[in-house]
Write a protein that holds these residues in place. Structure first.
Motif, PDB file in Angstrom:
ATOM      1  N   TYR A 387       0.672  -1.295  -0.018  1.00 25.81           N
ATOM      2  CA  TYR A 387       0.114   0.019   0.160  1.00 25.81           C
ATOM      3  C   TYR A 387       0.895   1.214  -0.016  1.00 25.81           C
ATOM      4  O   TYR A 387       0.630   2.324  -0.467  1.00 25.81           O
ATOM      5  CB  TYR A 387      -0.926  -0.087   1.302  1.00 25.81           C
ATOM      6  N   LYS A 388       2.025   1.217   0.811  1.00 25.78           N
ATOM      7  CA  LYS A 388       2.935   2.349   0.646  1.00 25.78           C
ATOM      8  C   LYS A 388       3.494   2.652  -0.746  1.00 25.78           C
ATOM      9  O   LYS A 388       3.520   3.885  -1.207  1.00 25.78           O
ATOM     10  CB  LYS A 388       3.968   2.084   1.819  1.00 25.78           C
ATOM     11  N   ILE A 389       3.785   1.615  -1.370  1.00 24.90           N
ATOM     12  CA  ILE A 389       4.562   1.699  -2.392  1.00 24.90           C
ATOM     13  C   ILE A 389       3.689   2.368  -3.406  1.00 24.90           C
ATOM     14  O   ILE A 389       3.861   3.362  -4.422  1.00 24.90           O
ATOM     15  CB  ILE A 389       5.210   0.426  -3.208  1.00 24.90           C
ATOM     16  N   ARG A 390       2.207   2.062  -3.308  1.00 27.14           N
ATOM     17  CA  ARG A 390       0.986   2.307  -4.284  1.00 27.14           C
ATOM     18  C   ARG A 390       1.001   4.002  -4.079  1.00 27.14           C
ATOM     19  O   ARG A 390       0.841   4.801  -5.044  1.00 27.14           O
ATOM     20  CB  ARG A 390      -0.202   1.503  -4.103  1.00 27.14           C
ATOM     21  N   ALA A 391       1.037   4.310  -2.799  1.00 25.64           N
ATOM     22  CA  ALA A 391       0.733   5.644  -2.534  1.00 25.64           C
ATOM     23  C   ALA A 391       1.897   6.597  -3.052  1.00 25.64           C
ATOM     24  O   ALA A 391       1.863   7.590  -3.577  1.00 25.64           O
ATOM     25  CB  ALA A 391       0.687   5.924  -0.973  1.00 25.64           C
ATOM     26  N   ALA A 392       3.174   5.990  -2.907  1.00 30.80           N
ATOM     27  CA  ALA A 392       4.468   6.771  -3.190  1.00 30.80           C
ATOM     28  C   ALA A 392       4.461   6.884  -4.856  1.00 30.80           C
ATOM     29  O   ALA A 392       4.491   7.850  -5.511  1.00 30.80           O
ATOM     30  CB  ALA A 392       5.576   6.077  -3.065  1.00 30.80           C
ATOM     31  N   LYS A 393       3.778   5.787  -5.664  1.00 33.24           N
ATOM     32  CA  LYS A 393       3.821   5.759  -7.179  1.00 33.24           C
ATOM     33  C   LYS A 393       2.661   6.965  -7.531  1.00 33.24           C
ATOM     34  O   LYS A 393       2.863   7.651  -8.617  1.00 33.24           O
ATOM     35  CB  LYS A 393       3.492   4.631  -7.568  1.00 33.24           C
ATOM     36  N   ALA A 394       1.534   6.773  -6.603  1.00 34.29           N
ATOM     37  CA  ALA A 394       0.432   7.952  -6.967  1.00 34.29           C
ATOM     38  C   ALA A 394       1.142   9.304  -6.882  1.00 34.29           C
ATOM     39  O   ALA A 394       0.593   9.848  -7.720  1.00 34.29           O
ATOM     40  CB  ALA A 394      -0.672   7.644  -6.313  1.00 34.29           C
ATOM     41  N   ALA A 395       1.964   9.566  -5.821  1.00 30.63           N
ATOM     42  CA  ALA A 395       2.525  10.731  -5.640  1.00 30.63           C
ATOM     43  C   ALA A 395       3.407  11.275  -7.050  1.00 30.63           C
ATOM     44  O   ALA A 395       3.364  12.441  -7.314  1.00 30.63           O
ATOM     45  CB  ALA A 395       3.284  10.794  -4.305  1.00 30.63           C
ATOM     46  N   THR A 396       4.014  10.232  -7.442  1.00 27.77           N
ATOM     47  CA  THR A 396       5.084  10.492  -8.440  1.00 27.77           C
ATOM     48  C   THR A 396       4.142  10.738  -9.811  1.00 27.77           C
ATOM     49  O   THR A 396       4.509  11.910 -10.444  1.00 27.77           O
ATOM     50  CB  THR A 396       5.912   9.339  -8.737  1.00 27.77           C
ATOM     51  N   SER A 397       3.089  10.065 -10.002  1.00 30.14           N
ATOM     52  CA  SER A 397       2.174  10.519 -11.239  1.00 30.14           C
ATOM     53  C   SER A 397       1.656  11.826 -11.023  1.00 30.14           C
ATOM     54  O   SER A 397       1.647  12.806 -12.052  1.00 30.14           O
ATOM     55  CB  SER A 397       0.961   9.312 -11.011  1.00 30.14           C
TER      56      SER A 397
END
Length: 496
Positions: A387-397
């Protein structure tokens, strides 16, 4: 009285010197950069970011920690239970009680078998009873000694240690944290550049606004002088009977209107100068003079034809800051992954305690060296890392979409400022042509009025047209200047 006169003279000279203060555009920029509080905050933030980067670098190095403590317990640690303690305390009594019973049984058996007589058995029993007392007491004392030897004396415990920890493998977390800290320094520097350009942009616009108002004030004074001269001529003509009182009233109204316009412009100049002083971080003063107030013509051309929007993408600090944000978001994803990978560290140190366990429970300080390796492996986290990795990738997008949006806005800003600059140049060219016509028209009106073939109204109209043409030149010149500033700001090159 003489001292007061000297003080008054000195104050007048100081105030006079201040009133004659002349500031160029470069001086205003320098003062604003030196005194702007937000810029100073950004400089301090950059210093903070540099120190944070230094902190991140220290994570590669061994960590040394010292620990000291004292603990009091109401009970001490016991290696023997209560039954064992009791047995040791009565070691002689218990032992000789069993021996006496066994000896008595044996003597009785011997008497019954006729081996010895009853008298002999009694004598032997008395002899053994005579020596059992001292031996029993000696064994009891020995048991007490053994019992005391097993005491730990751990009611008061003193502990001290020095621990050295050297990270060996942290899943890449230390390197990633250093990369993030380095980008944080870049963001701080880009923020300084952004604040610097915003300050220079504000100073340039304030400066050229003052120049515009001051030139309009000078023009208003010239127009008022023309009106006053016309007013004097008309009143002479009224006295000679060749002009009407209505003509005089028209000119009087025009003179009063010109005076009102001058007053408004003077107030505007004072307020604008105070605002500029505030930007420059100096005492607000409406009496400062600008170097370009008396300049009749400006060097106008600023060639940006060879500069493309792509140039702005590397020059604009906003773009660089968003790119830094994108990179930090990607590094955050890597950092999160590293937290769920094996972590290995080498440890070593020295531990000292009192009481110590190296020679029984000895009541003095003694220590031991130690070395080891620690391995931490996350096994099950209920999908927390996912879940943390998904959130970080969303922030990058999100940051990437913001970058695309800002790029489009910067491209539009560049084209708008180019259009403004081209339009201002055209207005300036047209205004210069109109000025030639307005001056000729005013000359003809003045000649015609002297010869009696032009009316007061026509002369006033010619003077008003002349003022409007001159005002259009001033507005066009300042528009070119502000458009140049805006175009430099769009390209991220304010102050060049």
């Amino acid at each position: 009285m003489k001292k007061l006169s000297i003080i008054f003279l000195f104050t007048s000279l100081v105030l006079g010197g201040q009133a004659q203060q002349i500031l160029s555009l470069e001086q205003c920029r320098r003062l604003a950069l030196e005194n702007n509080k937000q810029l100073k905050v950004s400089l301090m933030t950059a210093d903070v970011a540099a120190n944070v980067h230094q902190v991140a670098k220290t994570k590669y190095l061994p960590r040394v920690d010292a620990l000291a403590g004292y603990q009091h317990f109401t009970k001490e640690i016991s290696l023997l239970n209560n039954e064992q303690k009791k047995s040791l305390s009565n070691l002689g009594t218990n032992s000789f009680s069993q021996i006496n019973n066994q000896v008595g049984q044996n003597l009785t058996n011997l008497v019954q078998q006729g081996v010895i007589s009853a008298a002999t058995a009694q004598q032997i029993g008395q002899a053994i009873g005579g020596i059992s007392g001292p031996i029993t007491q000696a064994l009891n004392n020995f048991g007490e000694t053994v019992r005391d030897a097993f005491r730990t004396n751990t009611k008061n415990v003193y502990v001290g240690s020095v621990l050295v920890t050297q990270p060996i493998y942290m899943g890449g977390a230390i390197k990633t944290a250093n990369d993030i800290a380095a980008i944080g320094e870049e963001i701080a520097q880009n923020d300084i550049e952004l604040k610097r350009q915003n300050v220079l942009f504000a100073v340039d616009n304030a400066y050229w606004l003052i120049v515009s108002l001051k030139k309009k004030e000078v023009l208003a004074n010239k127009f008022r002088d023309l009106m006053q001269k016309l007013d004097d001529d008309v009143h002479k003509m009224i006295r000679e009977g060749v002009a009407t009182r209505a003509d005089g009233l028209k000119v009087d109204v025009a003179v009063n209107t010109a005076d009102l316009q001058i007053s408004r412009l003077q107030n505007g100049v004072s307020l604008a100068k105070m605002a500029l002083c505030e930007l420059c971080g100096i005492v607000p003063d409406g009496n400062v003079r600008l170097a370009d107030e008396e300049v009749d013509e400006f060097a106008i051309v600023y060639d940006a034809s060879s500069m493309q929007p792509d140039c702005a993408l590397s020059s604009r600090p906003e773009i660089r800051m968003i790119r830094n944000t994108i990179e930090i978001s990607r590094l955050n994803t890597r950092l999160i992954r590293s937290l769920y990978m094996p972590h290995i560290a080498l440890t070593g140190g020295y531990v000292v305690s009192n009481p110590n366990m190296f020679n029984g429970f000895e009541q003095k300080f003694a220590g031991v060296w130690n070395v080891g390796i620690v391995v931490q492996v996350p096994i099950w986290t209920w999908g927390e890392n996912k879940y943390k990795i998904r959130a970080a990738k969303a922030a990058t997008s999100i940051a990437e979409m913001e970058l695309a949006d800002v790029r489009g806005k910067i491209g539009l800003e560049i084209e708008q400022n180019r259009f403004r600059l081209n339009d201002a140049n055209k207005q300036l060219s047209t205004a210069n042509k109109n000025m030639v016509a307005a001056e000729e028209n005013l000359r003809c009106a003045n000649v015609g009025f002297k010869e009696g073939v032009m009316t007061v109204t026509e002369v006033m109209a010619a003077q008003t047209a002349w003022q409007a043409a001159k005002t259009a030149i001033i507005d066009a010149e300042i528009a070119v200047r502000t458009a140049q500033v805006g175009l430099r700001k769009a390209f991220g090159r304010v102050g060049e």
